[in-house]
Design a protein around this motif. Sequence first.
Motif, mmCIF file in Angstrom:
data_model
loop_
_atom_site.group_PDB
_atom_site.id
_atom_site.type_symbol
_atom_site.label_atom_id
_atom_site.label_comp_id
_atom_site.label_asym_id
_atom_site.label_seq_id
_atom_site.Cartn_x
_atom_site.Cartn_y
_atom_site.Cartn_z
ATOM 1 N N VAL A 47 14.469 2.811 -8.286
ATOM 2 C CA VAL A 47 15.453 3.890 -8.292
ATOM 3 C C VAL A 47 15.022 5.045 -7.388
ATOM 4 O O VAL A 47 15.842 5.616 -6.652
ATOM 5 C CB VAL A 47 15.678 4.401 -9.733
ATOM 6 C CG1 VAL A 47 16.592 5.621 -9.747
ATOM 7 C CG2 VAL A 47 16.241 3.280 -10.598
ATOM 8 N N MET A 48 13.753 5.404 -7.424
ATOM 9 C CA MET A 48 13.256 6.617 -6.774
ATOM 10 C C MET A 48 13.600 6.709 -5.277
ATOM 11 O O MET A 48 14.212 7.700 -4.845
ATOM 12 C CB MET A 48 11.742 6.724 -6.986
ATOM 13 C CG MET A 48 11.065 7.862 -6.240
ATOM 14 S SD MET A 48 9.256 7.719 -6.278
ATOM 15 C CE MET A 48 8.987 6.315 -5.184
ATOM 16 N N ALA B 67 17.466 10.849 -14.298
ATOM 17 C CA ALA B 67 16.927 11.134 -12.959
ATOM 18 C C ALA B 67 18.063 11.420 -11.980
ATOM 19 O O ALA B 67 17.953 12.328 -11.139
ATOM 20 C CB ALA B 67 16.093 9.951 -12.472
ATOM 21 N N PHE B 68 19.147 10.685 -12.084
ATOM 22 C CA PHE B 68 20.307 10.870 -11.218
ATOM 23 C C PHE B 68 20.884 12.275 -11.385
ATOM 24 O O PHE B 68 21.083 13.008 -10.415
ATOM 25 C CB PHE B 68 21.357 9.808 -11.547
ATOM 26 C CG PHE B 68 22.599 9.866 -10.693
ATOM 27 C CD1 PHE B 68 22.626 9.258 -9.448
ATOM 28 C CD2 PHE B 68 23.736 10.507 -11.147
ATOM 29 C CE1 PHE B 68 23.772 9.302 -8.661
ATOM 30 C CE2 PHE B 68 24.891 10.554 -10.374
ATOM 31 C CZ PHE B 68 24.901 9.945 -9.119
ATOM 32 N N GLY B 69 21.127 12.668 -12.628
ATOM 33 C CA GLY B 69 21.733 13.970 -12.887
ATOM 34 C C GLY B 69 20.834 15.140 -12.523
ATOM 35 O O GLY B 69 21.282 16.109 -11.893
ATOM 36 N N VAL B 70 19.572 15.068 -12.902
ATOM 37 C CA VAL B 70 18.653 16.175 -12.627
ATOM 38 C C VAL B 70 18.364 16.291 -11.136
ATOM 39 O O VAL B 70 18.211 17.398 -10.609
ATOM 40 C CB VAL B 70 17.350 16.002 -13.441
ATOM 41 C CG1 VAL B 70 16.338 17.086 -13.077
ATOM 42 C CG2 VAL B 70 17.646 16.047 -14.930
ATOM 43 N N SER B 71 18.310 15.172 -10.440
ATOM 44 C CA SER B 71 18.090 15.214 -8.995
ATOM 45 C C SER B 71 19.245 15.917 -8.288
ATOM 46 O O SER B 71 19.037 16.718 -7.373
ATOM 47 C CB SER B 71 17.914 13.798 -8.438
ATOM 48 O OG SER B 71 16.738 13.191 -8.936
ATOM 49 N N ILE B 72 20.466 15.619 -8.704
ATOM 50 C CA ILE B 72 21.638 16.297 -8.128
ATOM 51 C C ILE B 72 21.540 17.799 -8.363
ATOM 52 O O ILE B 72 21.745 18.611 -7.443
ATOM 53 C CB ILE B 72 22.937 15.750 -8.741
ATOM 54 C CG1 ILE B 72 23.182 14.314 -8.286
ATOM 55 C CG2 ILE B 72 24.133 16.641 -8.368
ATOM 56 C CD1 ILE B 72 24.375 13.660 -8.945
ATOM 57 N N ALA C 251 12.240 11.263 -15.244
ATOM 58 C CA ALA C 251 12.457 9.942 -15.842
ATOM 59 C C ALA C 251 11.291 9.504 -16.706
ATOM 60 O O ALA C 251 11.472 8.730 -17.669
ATOM 61 C CB ALA C 251 12.706 8.915 -14.742
ATOM 62 N N PHE C 252 10.112 10.001 -16.403
ATOM 63 C CA PHE C 252 8.886 9.495 -17.044
ATOM 64 C C PHE C 252 8.930 9.516 -18.580
ATOM 65 O O PHE C 252 8.581 8.514 -19.211
ATOM 66 C CB PHE C 252 7.681 10.309 -16.550
ATOM 67 C CG PHE C 252 6.376 9.788 -17.075
ATOM 68 C CD1 PHE C 252 5.755 8.704 -16.494
ATOM 69 C CD2 PHE C 252 5.774 10.389 -18.173
ATOM 70 C CE1 PHE C 252 4.556 8.214 -16.997
ATOM 71 C CE2 PHE C 252 4.568 9.918 -18.673
ATOM 72 C CZ PHE C 252 3.966 8.824 -18.090
ATOM 73 N N PRO C 253 9.355 10.612 -19.234
ATOM 74 C CA PRO C 253 9.335 10.605 -20.708
ATOM 75 C C PRO C 253 10.247 9.538 -21.337
ATOM 76 O O PRO C 253 10.061 9.163 -22.501
ATOM 77 C CB PRO C 253 9.843 12.012 -21.070
ATOM 78 C CG PRO C 253 9.583 12.839 -19.858
ATOM 79 C CD PRO C 253 9.784 11.916 -18.701
ATOM 80 N N VAL D 232 9.835 13.145 -6.260
ATOM 81 C CA VAL D 232 8.953 13.635 -7.319
ATOM 82 C C VAL D 232 9.763 14.036 -8.549
ATOM 83 O O VAL D 232 9.368 13.754 -9.687
ATOM 84 C CB VAL D 232 8.102 14.816 -6.808
ATOM 85 C CG1 VAL D 232 7.328 15.458 -7.950
ATOM 86 C CG2 VAL D 232 7.138 14.341 -5.726
ATOM 87 N N VAL D 233 10.900 14.685 -8.342
ATOM 88 C CA VAL D 233 11.756 15.068 -9.464
ATOM 89 C C VAL D 233 12.216 13.832 -10.229
ATOM 90 O O VAL D 233 12.228 13.805 -11.467
ATOM 91 C CB VAL D 233 12.973 15.878 -8.966
ATOM 92 C CG1 VAL D 233 14.020 16.036 -10.069
ATOM 93 C CG2 VAL D 233 12.526 17.245 -8.481
ATOM 94 N N CYS D 234 12.595 12.794 -9.503
ATOM 95 C CA CYS D 234 13.021 11.539 -10.133
ATOM 96 C C CYS D 234 11.937 10.983 -11.043
ATOM 97 O O CYS D 234 12.197 10.637 -12.198
ATOM 98 C CB CYS D 234 13.392 10.527 -9.048
ATOM 99 S SG CYS D 234 13.845 8.897 -9.677
ATOM 100 N N LEU D 235 10.715 10.885 -10.527
ATOM 101 C CA LEU D 235 9.597 10.380 -11.340
ATOM 102 C C LEU D 235 9.317 11.298 -12.533
ATOM 103 O O LEU D 235 9.086 10.833 -13.646
ATOM 104 C CB LEU D 235 8.341 10.253 -10.475
ATOM 105 C CG LEU D 235 8.335 9.164 -9.410
ATOM 106 C CD1 LEU D 235 7.117 9.334 -8.501
ATOM 107 C CD2 LEU D 235 8.342 7.790 -10.043
#
Length: 245
Positions: free
Chosen positions: A139-140, A198-203, A240-242, A234-237
């Motif tokens: 995804v990243m 990750a999709f939403g926060v990255s946007i 998403a990590f938790p 980096v934001v994606c990782l």
Amino acid sequence: MRGFVIALTFLTRLPFPSPKDVSSEEFTHSYRYYPGVGLVIGLILWLLAKALIPYYPPLVLGAILLAAELMLTGGIHLDGFMDSMDGLLSARSPEQILEIMKDSRVGAHASMALVGLLLLKFTLLASLTSPQSLSILIVMPMLSRWVFQIGMIGFPYARSQGLGKGFHEATRWIPFLLIGMVVCGISFFFAGVAGLIAFGVSILTISVFASRVSSLLGGLTGDLYGAFIEVSEVVCLLVAFPFLH
């Protein structure tokens, strides 16, 4: 297919023959294939991680994955990230910031920002210790090479000329949104809820980042487009990590 190969040879160091007689229009319109190129990078990283995770401890695997991504891309976006950080962290006037970003020399701010970025990415990659969590590797790169286009399409270009200006003029909302729906679906397919978050926060992150910088400089530059890709990875990782464990 030609557009995808143009994008692939521009964004990666994979041994594909470069298409001949590429027009400037073909080159700039190849941005639509950037998420596809990111998907290829992600699949290579995922296959590498799946093959090596039984044999290497997390710290070694994290270093291998980081090195592999740098070799696949040639660090093309890190150059833009460093130039951007040299300017943005200098606390100078907008005109001086743009001049600093044009300077090919690496300054102290760029070095500090690069160390911080790579250290955070390395530790996150090294923490992907289960086969299930490795799905975020797919995804990243794909997500980052779509979401950075918010900067291209949603904000003016700060210079009168430059490589990024052609991309800015070529982008259109409808293809961007349609491709985004596909990116969202693939993110959910491979990473589930973690992919959607990750999709939403990255946007949100890139939209706010681009808005703040555009307000400061009167627009964005090609260097900033590269910085958006690196930051969104980096934001994606990170976000998403938790949800991967």
